[in-house]
Design a protein around this motif. Sequence first.
Motif, PDB file in Angstrom:
ATOM      1  N   GLU A 152       0.820  -1.215   0.000  1.00  0.00           N
ATOM      2  CA  GLU A 152       0.000   0.000   0.000  1.00  0.00           C
ATOM      3  C   GLU A 152       0.849   1.257   0.000  1.00  0.00           C
ATOM      4  N   ALA A 153       0.333   2.290  -0.667  1.00  0.00           N
ATOM      5  CA  ALA A 153       0.996   3.594  -0.648  1.00  0.00           C
ATOM      6  C   ALA A 153       0.799   4.226   0.734  1.00  0.00           C
ATOM      7  N   THR A 154       1.780   5.029   1.139  1.00  0.00           N
ATOM      8  CA  THR A 154       1.735   5.669   2.446  1.00  0.00           C
ATOM      9  C   THR A 154       1.529   7.168   2.262  1.00  0.00           C
ATOM     10  N   GLU A 155       0.526   7.713   2.913  1.00  0.00           N
ATOM     11  CA  GLU A 155       0.221   9.140   2.829  1.00  0.00           C
ATOM     12  C   GLU A 155       1.411   9.971   3.293  1.00  0.00           C
ATOM     13  N   GLY A 156       1.788  10.953   2.502  1.00  0.00           N
ATOM     14  CA  GLY A 156       2.858  11.875   2.885  1.00  0.00           C
ATOM     15  C   GLY A 156       4.262  11.382   2.588  1.00  0.00           C
ATOM     16  N   GLU A 157       4.399  10.213   2.007  1.00  0.00           N
ATOM     17  CA  GLU A 157       5.725   9.682   1.686  1.00  0.00           C
ATOM     18  C   GLU A 157       5.810   9.414   0.181  1.00  0.00           C
ATOM     19  N   GLU A 158       5.696  10.506  -0.583  1.00  0.00           N
ATOM     20  CA  GLU A 158       5.627  10.375  -2.032  1.00  0.00           C
ATOM     21  C   GLU A 158       6.897   9.775  -2.635  1.00  0.00           C
ATOM     22  N   LEU A 161       4.765  13.231  -6.688  1.00  0.00           N
ATOM     23  CA  LEU A 161       6.093  13.619  -6.206  1.00  0.00           C
ATOM     24  C   LEU A 161       6.524  14.941  -6.815  1.00  0.00           C
ATOM     25  N   LEU A 162       6.304  15.105  -8.102  1.00  0.00           N
ATOM     26  CA  LEU A 162       6.707  16.342  -8.777  1.00  0.00           C
ATOM     27  C   LEU A 162       5.851  17.530  -8.359  1.00  0.00           C
ATOM     28  N   ASP A 163       4.622  17.267  -7.908  1.00  0.00           N
ATOM     29  CA  ASP A 163       3.749  18.343  -7.424  1.00  0.00           C
ATOM     30  C   ASP A 163       4.162  18.849  -6.048  1.00  0.00           C
ATOM     31  N   GLN A 164       5.036  18.129  -5.374  1.00  0.00           N
ATOM     32  CA  GLN A 164       5.477  18.515  -4.031  1.00  0.00           C
ATOM     33  C   GLN A 164       6.997  18.614  -4.016  1.00  0.00           C
ATOM     34  N   PRO A 165       7.552  19.762  -4.437  1.00  0.00           N
ATOM     35  CA  PRO A 165       8.997  19.894  -4.555  1.00  0.00           C
ATOM     36  C   PRO A 165       9.758  19.621  -3.269  1.00  0.00           C
ATOM     37  N   GLU A 166       9.133  19.831  -2.126  1.00  0.00           N
ATOM     38  CA  GLU A 166       9.829  19.561  -0.857  1.00  0.00           C
ATOM     39  C   GLU A 166      10.120  18.083  -0.678  1.00  0.00           C
ATOM     40  N   GLN A 167       9.379  17.230  -1.366  1.00  0.00           N
ATOM     41  CA  GLN A 167       9.611  15.783  -1.308  1.00  0.00           C
ATOM     42  C   GLN A 167      10.752  15.341  -2.221  1.00  0.00           C
ATOM     43  N   LEU A 168      11.250  16.265  -3.045  1.00  0.00           N
ATOM     44  CA  LEU A 168      12.293  15.918  -4.007  1.00  0.00           C
ATOM     45  C   LEU A 168      13.690  15.965  -3.416  1.00  0.00           C
ATOM     46  N   SER A 169      13.784  16.156  -2.131  1.00  0.00           N
ATOM     47  CA  SER A 169      15.112  16.108  -1.508  1.00  0.00           C
ATOM     48  C   SER A 169      15.282  14.760  -0.848  1.00  0.00           C
ATOM     49  N   GLN A 201      -0.941  -7.646 -20.427  1.00  0.00           N
ATOM     50  CA  GLN A 201      -0.861  -6.239 -20.809  1.00  0.00           C
ATOM     51  C   GLN A 201      -1.664  -5.335 -19.882  1.00  0.00           C
ATOM     52  N   GLU A 202      -2.835  -5.775 -19.446  1.00  0.00           N
ATOM     53  CA  GLU A 202      -3.675  -4.945 -18.571  1.00  0.00           C
ATOM     54  C   GLU A 202      -2.970  -4.667 -17.239  1.00  0.00           C
ATOM     55  N   VAL A 203      -2.289  -5.670 -16.716  1.00  0.00           N
ATOM     56  CA  VAL A 203      -1.574  -5.519 -15.443  1.00  0.00           C
ATOM     57  C   VAL A 203      -0.403  -4.547 -15.615  1.00  0.00           C
ATOM     58  N   VAL A 204       0.316  -4.662 -16.725  1.00  0.00           N
ATOM     59  CA  VAL A 204       1.435  -3.758 -17.001  1.00  0.00           C
ATOM     60  C   VAL A 204       0.918  -2.334 -17.155  1.00  0.00           C
ATOM     61  N   THR A 205      -0.182  -2.159 -17.883  1.00  0.00           N
ATOM     62  CA  THR A 205      -0.762  -0.831 -18.087  1.00  0.00           C
ATOM     63  C   THR A 205      -1.172  -0.214 -16.761  1.00  0.00           C
ATOM     64  N   LEU A 206      -1.838  -0.967 -15.919  1.00  0.00           N
ATOM     65  CA  LEU A 206      -2.250  -0.468 -14.606  1.00  0.00           C
ATOM     66  C   LEU A 206      -1.040  -0.071 -13.772  1.00  0.00           C
ATOM     67  N   SER A 207      -0.017  -0.893 -13.791  1.00  0.00           N
ATOM     68  CA  SER A 207       1.193  -0.596 -13.029  1.00  0.00           C
ATOM     69  C   SER A 207       1.874   0.663 -13.561  1.00  0.00           C
ATOM     70  N   CYS A 208       1.892   0.837 -14.876  1.00  0.00           N
ATOM     71  CA  CYS A 208       2.449   2.068 -15.479  1.00  0.00           C
ATOM     72  C   CYS A 208       1.660   3.286 -15.011  1.00  0.00           C
ATOM     73  N   GLN A 209       0.350   3.182 -15.022  1.00  0.00           N
ATOM     74  CA  GLN A 209      -0.493   4.298 -14.593  1.00  0.00           C
ATOM     75  C   GLN A 209      -0.248   4.649 -13.131  1.00  0.00           C
ATOM     76  N   GLN A 210      -0.116   3.630 -12.284  1.00  0.00           N
ATOM     77  CA  GLN A 210       0.148   3.876 -10.867  1.00  0.00           C
ATOM     78  C   GLN A 210       1.509   4.545 -10.681  1.00  0.00           C
ATOM     79  N   SER A 211       2.503   4.063 -11.398  1.00  0.00           N
ATOM     80  CA  SER A 211       3.846   4.634 -11.297  1.00  0.00           C
ATOM     81  C   SER A 211       3.852   6.088 -11.756  1.00  0.00           C
ATOM     82  N   LEU A 212       3.175   6.370 -12.855  1.00  0.00           N
ATOM     83  CA  LEU A 212       3.085   7.752 -13.339  1.00  0.00           C
ATOM     84  C   LEU A 212       2.331   8.641 -12.365  1.00  0.00           C
ATOM     85  N   ALA A 213       1.281   8.106 -11.747  1.00  0.00           N
ATOM     86  CA  ALA A 213       0.524   8.886 -10.758  1.00  0.00           C
ATOM     87  C   ALA A 213       1.410   9.233  -9.558  1.00  0.00           C
TER      88      ALA A 213
END
Length: 157
Positions: free
Chosen positions: A101-107, A145-153, A128-140
């Motif tokens: 599971e993803a953790t809130e605040g730990e982008e 992460l990119l929307d929160q520059p403070e997390q980029l350190s 293919q459907e599983v790969v596509t879903l995983s790609c979408q999750q990774s991009l999300a």
Amino acid sequence: STWVEGAVHRCLVCLGDLARYQLELGLALAAQPARYYQLAVRLRPEGGVPYNQLAMLCGEENYGLDQLYYYMRCVTSKGGFEGGEANLKRLLDKRVAVFEEATEGEEGKNMVISLLQLVNVVVGEEQQEVVTLSCQQSLAHLNQLLDQPEQLSGPWL
């Protein structure tokens, strides 16, 4: 010249192994093994063994991202390494099982986890459907992460 390069490459890997054993016994500096392996990579970047050893040295750093990088370099290198694919699979199985599971605040952590999951489904030759879903999750996760520059350190970047 090629024979000499090969001999020096092998010696650098062996020196890295010896330094790693010394490190385990508390007799070496932490940077020594990695330095030998990095020199071996510089000499012959197509060799897979030094990448495998560098992955082993990384341990749990950066949520497994460093290990993923080095194991991927190992298995995709021209010279390869017999145990590289098994080590990559072991890493993916271990990391994906731990972080479902993803953790809130730990982008940053979430991004690495989703990347590991993506590599896992691609390497596992999922549908293919599983790969596509995983790609979408990774991009999300990357977008978050990119929307929160403070997390980029941090060390993992």
